[in-house]
Design a protein around this motif. Sequence first.
Motif, short mmCIF file in Angstrom:
data_model
loop_
_atom_site.label_atom_id
_atom_site.label_comp_id
_atom_site.label_asym_id
_atom_site.label_seq_id
_atom_site.Cartn_x
_atom_site.Cartn_y
_atom_site.Cartn_z
N LYS A 119 72.48 -71.80 -49.53
CA LYS A 119 71.38 -71.77 -50.51
C LYS A 119 70.86 -73.18 -50.76
CE LYS A 119 72.37 -67.39 -51.20
NZ LYS A 119 71.63 -66.19 -51.09
N ASN A 140 80.57 -66.14 -57.53
CA ASN A 140 79.54 -66.00 -56.49
C ASN A 140 78.27 -65.43 -57.13
OD1 ASN A 140 79.74 -63.00 -56.43
ND2 ASN A 140 81.80 -63.48 -55.71
N GLY A 141 77.24 -65.30 -56.31
CA GLY A 141 75.95 -64.83 -56.83
C GLY A 141 75.94 -63.35 -57.16
N LEU A 142 76.62 -62.54 -56.35
CA LEU A 142 76.69 -61.11 -56.64
C LEU A 142 77.33 -60.89 -58.01
CD1 LEU A 142 76.59 -58.05 -56.11
CD2 LEU A 142 78.69 -58.29 -54.77
N ASP A 188 66.82 -62.56 -60.25
CA ASP A 188 67.72 -62.90 -59.15
C ASP A 188 67.16 -64.17 -58.54
OD1 ASP A 188 69.03 -63.29 -56.76
OD2 ASP A 188 69.10 -61.17 -56.21
N TYR A 197 76.14 -70.13 -52.73
CA TYR A 197 76.62 -69.92 -51.35
C TYR A 197 76.18 -71.14 -50.53
CZ TYR A 197 76.91 -67.38 -46.86
OH TYR A 197 77.19 -66.98 -45.58
N ALA A 212 68.81 -66.41 -56.70
CA ALA A 212 69.74 -66.92 -55.69
C ALA A 212 69.06 -67.74 -54.60
CB ALA A 212 70.50 -65.75 -55.06
N GLN A 213 67.75 -67.52 -54.40
CA GLN A 213 67.05 -68.25 -53.35
C GLN A 213 66.06 -69.26 -53.93
OE1 GLN A 213 65.31 -65.59 -50.46
NE2 GLN A 213 67.23 -64.52 -50.10
N LEU A 227 74.98 -61.67 -60.96
CA LEU A 227 74.02 -60.59 -61.24
C LEU A 227 74.73 -59.38 -61.83
CD1 LEU A 227 71.96 -60.83 -57.94
CD2 LEU A 227 71.12 -61.37 -60.23
N ALA A 275 80.28 -69.69 -54.87
CA ALA A 275 80.09 -70.04 -56.28
C ALA A 275 78.79 -69.41 -56.76
CB ALA A 275 80.04 -71.55 -56.47
N SER A 300 73.13 -67.97 -56.96
CA SER A 300 74.21 -68.09 -55.98
C SER A 300 74.24 -69.54 -55.50
CB SER A 300 73.94 -67.18 -54.80
OG SER A 300 74.76 -67.56 -53.70
N VAL A 328 63.40 -60.53 -58.11
CA VAL A 328 64.05 -61.39 -57.12
C VAL A 328 63.03 -62.44 -56.65
CG1 VAL A 328 65.30 -61.47 -54.93
CG2 VAL A 328 65.39 -59.39 -56.34
N SER A 357 71.27 -57.76 -54.57
CA SER A 357 70.40 -57.39 -55.70
C SER A 357 70.62 -55.92 -56.06
CB SER A 357 68.92 -57.61 -55.35
OG SER A 357 68.68 -58.82 -54.69
N TYR A 364 64.33 -59.44 -44.31
CA TYR A 364 65.57 -58.82 -43.87
C TYR A 364 65.24 -57.74 -42.87
CZ TYR A 364 67.67 -61.58 -47.45
OH TYR A 364 68.07 -62.64 -48.18
N THR A 404 64.94 -57.26 -50.12
CA THR A 404 65.82 -58.27 -50.72
C THR A 404 67.17 -58.18 -50.04
OG1 THR A 404 66.77 -59.11 -52.78
CG2 THR A 404 66.58 -56.73 -52.61
N PHE A 405 68.03 -59.14 -50.34
CA PHE A 405 69.41 -59.09 -49.86
C PHE A 405 70.14 -58.00 -50.64
CE2 PHE A 405 73.82 -60.94 -50.03
CZ PHE A 405 74.12 -60.64 -48.72
C1 LIG Z 1 72.56 -64.92 -51.58
C2 LIG Z 1 71.93 -63.93 -52.44
C3 LIG Z 1 72.66 -63.23 -53.42
C4 LIG Z 1 74.16 -63.20 -53.51
O1 LIG Z 1 74.83 -64.39 -53.54
P1 LIG Z 1 76.35 -64.52 -53.07
O2 LIG Z 1 76.74 -65.85 -53.65
O3 LIG Z 1 76.37 -64.49 -51.59
O4 LIG Z 1 77.12 -63.40 -53.67
C5 LIG Z 1 71.97 -62.40 -54.28
N1 LIG Z 1 70.64 -62.24 -54.18
C6 LIG Z 1 69.91 -62.86 -53.23
C7 LIG Z 1 68.44 -62.63 -53.19
C8 LIG Z 1 70.54 -63.72 -52.33
O5 LIG Z 1 69.79 -64.31 -51.39
#
Ligand SMILES: *Cc1c(COP(=O)(O)O)cnc(C)c1O
Length: 366
Positions: free
Chosen positions: A189, A58-60, A160, A186, A162-163, A63, A197, A184, A134, A92, A313, A88-89
């Motif tokens: 995304k 996953n994305g977490l 980061d 997810y 992920a987005q 990172l 993933a 990420s 990010v 991060s 957020y 941020t989510f």
């Molecule tokens: C979605 C997201 C993540 C984490 O991704 P996961 O796959 O849900 O663990 C990390 N950072 C940001 C900015 C995100 O939007």
Amino acid sequence: MIKFLNLKKVNEKYEDDLKKSFERVLSSGWYINGNELSEFELNYSQYCGSKYCVGTANGLDALSLIFKAYILMGKLKDGDEVLVPSNTFIASALAVTDNNLKLKLVNCSEETYNIDPESIEKSIGPKTKAILAVHLYGQSCDMNAIKDIADREDLLLIEDAAQAHGAKSEGKRVGSIGDAAGFSFYPGKNLGALGDAGAVTTSDELLAETIRTLVNYGSKVKYEHEFLGVNSRLDELQAAFLSVKLKHIESDISKRREVAKEYINNISNSLIRVPNIKCWDEHVFHLFVVRCNERSRLQDYLSENGVESQIHYPKGIQDHLAYADYEFSEGEKITHDHYSLLSLPISPVMLEADVQKIIALINDFK
Ligand SMILES: *Cc1c(COP(=O)(O)O)cnc(C)c1O
């Protein structure tokens, strides 16, 4: 009801190819660490312009494992400070605190909502060792300015992303600009799997090797464990699905841009501020975020008229209960305003009629 994101529709477009991938993986009898993963990693690293890509669960984890690997490599140690934007989510921030590194929050630019290079400079102290940039909402941070600071101050620069799959900064794709990047996949995304993933991209061979070992229980050779690793593998099925969707990522991004352009060119209401886009071919519009001082009234109005919206957020990192006992450093005051932000529906499968309906509703908001 216009949904914020219709994932069924997003994936239905690729239904035939996704089913073929499923059948191929099922009949291969090989479900973890095989060709589907290697192929996706190769294609994704080429897409980003990085030398290496390592799939993660996953994305977490992507990172978090970057920081863990830097600790193993002796480049970071307990208590070192990492600069992270406050808007941020939570992933991060968790990637930093999970590794016993010190979170230092930095203000975001009022213009781009991304971490602000000037605030980065002001936040650097003797213990600062890394920046987590990010790329929020699908737009790259000002990476030229941030990279200059990182180089000058000898800080690690981690993205980061992920987005922001496919987003660019001055022509360079995110994932290839900093020392390493976490992605990420997810489902929601811009490049989304059908489950969890993620991936790390980097051009640092040792870092890639270390993370590849870490994700597999710290093991390169079966039952030989070099590090205290984790289980964070990207499985064959998700890798195969991602390969299908990677082929279409550019056309998906173009469709998002078309929706964003419609919104920006046609929303005209003095109560609403649309984002100011400087470089249309660099932003990938994961989210389309407007500003309104009467946000909750706007959100209720949209909802009453059948339009879902979301807030990215509702709280800054420092305001979460999870960090209630966390000691943020002296003088760490977040001033940027995130109480006016509202995300409108955007996706590659949005109907033109729905976009027009939303524009008309917003223009009628009084
Ligand atoms: C979605 C997201 C993540 C984490 O991704 P996961 O796959 O849900 O663990 C990390 N950072 C940001 C900015 C995100 O939007």
